[in-house]
Design a protein around this motif. Structure first.
Motif, short mmCIF file in Angstrom:
data_model
loop_
_atom_site.label_atom_id
_atom_site.label_comp_id
_atom_site.label_asym_id
_atom_site.label_seq_id
_atom_site.Cartn_x
_atom_site.Cartn_y
_atom_site.Cartn_z
N THR A 196 -13.24 2.78 -2.79
CA THR A 196 -12.71 1.79 -1.86
C THR A 196 -13.69 0.63 -1.78
OG1 THR A 196 -13.79 2.93 -0.04
CG2 THR A 196 -11.50 3.49 -0.47
N TYR A 222 -1.61 1.29 -4.69
CA TYR A 222 -0.60 0.25 -4.49
C TYR A 222 0.59 0.51 -5.39
CZ TYR A 222 -3.64 -2.78 -1.70
OH TYR A 222 -4.43 -3.29 -0.71
N LYS A 281 0.83 -1.20 0.00
CA LYS A 281 0.00 0.00 0.00
C LYS A 281 0.87 1.26 0.00
CE LYS A 281 -4.03 -1.96 2.36
NZ LYS A 281 -4.90 -1.89 3.55
N HIS A 335 -7.25 2.53 -1.07
CA HIS A 335 -6.54 1.35 -1.55
C HIS A 335 -7.57 0.34 -2.07
CE1 HIS A 335 -4.00 3.12 1.66
NE2 HIS A 335 -3.04 2.88 0.78
#
Length: 332
Positions: free
Chosen positions: A320, A284, A240, A248
């Motif tokens: 998300t 990421y 991350k 993320h």
């Protein structure tokens, strides 16, 4: 003398008749029922046939490459658009016998809105476009695609030449086409990470765009089919990255998953494949231990692809997991 001649002819005909009967018996024995081959023998035979076809394909590719090099050296402008189209068509047809087999499972479209259907049709267009450009394209299957369904109509409406795509379009499922033991269903919820791309396996991507984010839909579908599951090795190669929104996500569009698989199949490097095609906005990055500098050509290819997507109106998802999204295909 004249009285014995008919008997001689008769005797000769009898001998011929006996010979014909003997030949018939031998042919029947030779063409009799064979004992059924075991699955293991058939599997080995198919593997040998694929290896032989792949070897022939490599020879043809090498001849084609030498021919193109000679043409370029003689006249760089000799490779016309028509020639390049012919080369692409030849590669795609060759992939039907030697390419890695990949299915897009389109059985989950009933739970999608018209807007989601349109987005999926766009993803399928980009997926096919990537396969056309590949040096070693995959053998593509669109399964569970009904001609009377919304997705089929939308693909025909949105994608010029869709019915002429060099891929298999069928209403059958992947289980109707391939043995269950050869199928690997890729889903982000699988426990096992995909380590390699095996030419003897059949890989399945869940064709789904889901704004409401219904969790584990593709995993449920794989469980229903009773097939092996795997996920992209994102956790093994990426970490991350801190960002202002603390965003993320490992959920990718079906064409993004395909681009990663395609590059790994060509390079054998998950690092290069993920670094090139995993969207930067997902939060990421490649972990420090796996980091590598991309070749300039690869970087240019990635930037060009991103510009084409922006030009076509494609906007990567910015959501998300567990929240509303502009686009959330349930693909690994």
């Amino acid at each position: 003398m004249y009285e014995t001649e008919p008997d001689g002819v008769s005797e000769l005909m009898d001998l011929l008749h006996i010979d014909l009967e003997a030949d018939g018996v031998e042919e029947k024995a030779a063409g009799g029922d064979h004992a059924p081959c075991s699955k293991n023998v058939l599997r080995k035979q198919r593997h040998w046939e694929r290896q032989l076809a792949a070897k022939k394909s490599r020879r043809r590719e090498e001849k084609q490459r030498r021919r193109l090099n000679r043409a370029q050296e003689a006249d760089p402008a000799a490779l016309t658009k028509r020639v390049m189209k012919a080369i692409t068509r030849e590669r795609l047809n060759e992939a039907r016998s030697t390419g890695v087999r990949l299915c897009v499972d389109l059985s989950m479209t009933d739970c999608m809105s018209d807007k989601e259907i349109s987005r999926l049709a766009g993803q399928l267009r980009r997926l096919y476009g990537s396969n056309k450009k590949a040096t070693r394209p995959f053998h593509l299957f669109l399964t569970d695609l009904r001609e009377d369904g919304r997705l089929y109509r939308e693909c025909v409406r949105m994608n010029d030449g869709f019915l002429g795509y060099t891929m298999e379009i069928t209403e059958e499922s992947c289980l109707d086409l391939f043995p269950s033991e050869t199928i690997v269903y890729l889903t982000p919820d699988a426990q096992e990470a995909l380590e390699t791309v095996d030419p003897d396996k059949v890989y399945v991507l869940g064709g789904l765009v889901d704004e409401s984010i219904q969790k584990k839909l593709s995993l449920s579908r794989a469980t229903e089919l009773s097939v092996h599951t795997a996920r992209l090795p994102i956790d093994e190669y990426m970490v991350k990255k801190n960002n202002a929104k603390n965003f993320h996500s490992k959920i990718l569009a079906v064409n993004q998953v395909f681009d990663i698989l395609l590059m790994f199949s060509e390079t054998g490097s998950w690092t290069q494949a993920l670094q090139t095609w995993f969207p930067g906005g997902k939060g990421y990055v490649i972990s420090p231990g796996n980091s590598t500098r991309l070749p300039d050509a690869t970087q240019t290819q990635m930037e060009k692809q991103q510009m084409n997507e922006l030009a076509s109106g494609f906007i990567p998802e910015v959501h998300t997991e567990g929240q509303s999204a502009a686009e959330n295909p349930d693909a690994p």
